[in-house]
Design a protein around this motif. Structure first.
Motif, PDB file in Angstrom:
ATOM      1  N   SER A  81     -22.551  23.521  -5.699  1.00 50.76           N
ATOM      2  CA  SER A  81     -22.118  23.845  -4.341  1.00 50.76           C
ATOM      3  C   SER A  81     -23.076  24.836  -3.691  1.00 50.76           C
ATOM      4  N   GLY A  82     -23.471  25.832  -4.472  1.00 55.86           N
ATOM      5  CA  GLY A  82     -24.399  26.825  -3.949  1.00 55.86           C
ATOM      6  C   GLY A  82     -25.738  26.225  -3.559  1.00 55.86           C
ATOM      7  N   GLY A  85     -25.519  24.208  -0.332  1.00 56.79           N
ATOM      8  CA  GLY A  85     -25.589  25.141   0.791  1.00 56.79           C
ATOM      9  C   GLY A  85     -26.998  25.671   0.988  1.00 56.79           C
ATOM     10  N   THR A 101     -21.045  24.124   1.374  1.00 63.09           N
ATOM     11  CA  THR A 101     -20.818  24.722   0.049  1.00 63.09           C
ATOM     12  C   THR A 101     -19.391  24.458  -0.421  1.00 63.09           C
ATOM     13  N   MET A 230     -20.185  31.166  -4.093  1.00 60.23           N
ATOM     14  CA  MET A 230     -20.681  31.725  -2.841  1.00 60.23           C
ATOM     15  C   MET A 230     -20.531  33.247  -2.814  1.00 60.23           C
TER      16      MET A 230
END
Length: 319
Positions: A81-82, A85, A101, A230
């Motif tokens: 996810s990071g 992003g 993200t 995040m």
């Protein structure tokens, strides 16, 4: 009648949670005796910051475990996810980066839920495989290179900003905790969740959409894993494709310490929050006393056993 029996376990949760609160208070008092200034506002802030990320993702893990499943992919989801992003940082849009993200975490959680509840692959296998897949995709996407969101203050706010007068990670730990407590203890979904984990066959017969419940908790787990990733990346101003090694085991330890049974059907968010704080208090105290990191791991494991074993014995004798 079936629903009453399936949800009876919910009524028994406060006693176990109170026992953990007692352990936490005892540890705080011990810290005050062994280390002057241990109960200072500054040190309490340090403890809360140290457990915020783990605690948030442990909320999601707790929901999954209550449903009778397990999610070992949380670290991979956080990393992937990071990096999704990070790939969008050149756009300059904080909304796009943050949304992508969190959406990535939800999507991976959805895939976990489908593979587990619809396809029928055991969640241990599904999420263990997803852990490796997500980490590999993160490295492929990033080329193995870290990203730096220094030019995006909105992103960095998640790690170093404030909300309602509290550091953002601490505020989110408490707000998300409150929301998940309401979800599990005071909603129809919460009753369906405990019923699903307690006896999925009986839950189906009582009209509960078991598959939908499991898909939902995996999606929540993915979302919270992405949130944790995040928060940590924003705090360090550094999105690392090799981050969070072994975090899934730490999260699982907190979940079990919080009272969630791996067999499903029991557990509480309050218990998970208190468990995260217990781990944070123990580690912080040992750090202040200058104890070796290896000794800290042994002590932490012993604390987990000391808290978990009484409840385990009571469940065994109850049978």
């Amino acid at each position: 009648m079936i629903r009453q029996k399936l949800t009876q376990k919910v009524l028994d949760l406060p006693k176990t949670d109170l026992a953990r609160v007692g352990v936490l208070i005892a540890l705080l008092l011990l810290g005050a005796v062994l280390s002057p200034g241990y109960l200072s506002v500054g040190n309490m802030r340090i403890i809360l910051l140290s457990v915020a990320g783990i605690g948030i993702v442990a909320y999601g893990m707790t929901l999954v475990v209550i449903s009778g499943e397990i999610d070992l992919s949380v670290a991979g989801i956080a990393v992937l996810s990071g990096m999704v992003g990070a790939a969008l940082l050149p756009s300059g849009s904080a909304v796009l980066v943050i949304s992508a993200t969190l959406a990535t975490g939800i999507c991976v959680g959805f895939i976990n839920g489908i593979l587990t509840s619809v396809i029928g692959i055991p969640s241990l296998i599904t999420t263990l495989a997803m852990l490796g897949i997500a980490r590999s995709l993160a490295n492929i996407l990033s080329g193995g290179q870290a990203a730096y969101p220094d030019a995006m203050p909105e992103y960095l706010w998640f790690g170093s900003g404030t909300l309602f007068g509290l550091a953002t990670p601490i505020a989110l730990l408490l707000i998300i905790g409150l929301c998940t407590i309401v979800l599990t203890q005071y909603s129809a979904f919460g009753r369906a969740l405990y019923a699903t984990g307690g006896n999925s066959r009986a839950a189906v017969l009582s009209g509960i959409p078991v598959k939908a419940v499991k898909i939902t908790v995996f999606m929540i787990s993915g979302f919270l894993a992405a949130m944790m990733g995040m928060l940590e990346s924003a705090r360090l101003s550094y999105i690392n494709p090799a981050a969070f090694a072994g975090v899934e085991l730490e999260v699982l330890a907190v979940t079990v310490l919080g009272g969630a049974a791996l067999a499903g059907g029991s557990g509480s968010i309050l218990g998970t929050l208190v468990a995260a704080l217990i781990i944070g208090v123990v580690n912080n105290l040992l750090n202040q006393l200058g104890v070796s990191i290896y000794v800290q791991q042994v002590v932490t494991a012993l604390v987990i056993l000391a808290v978990v074993l009484p409840g385990l014995r009571s469940r065994i004798f109850a049978k």
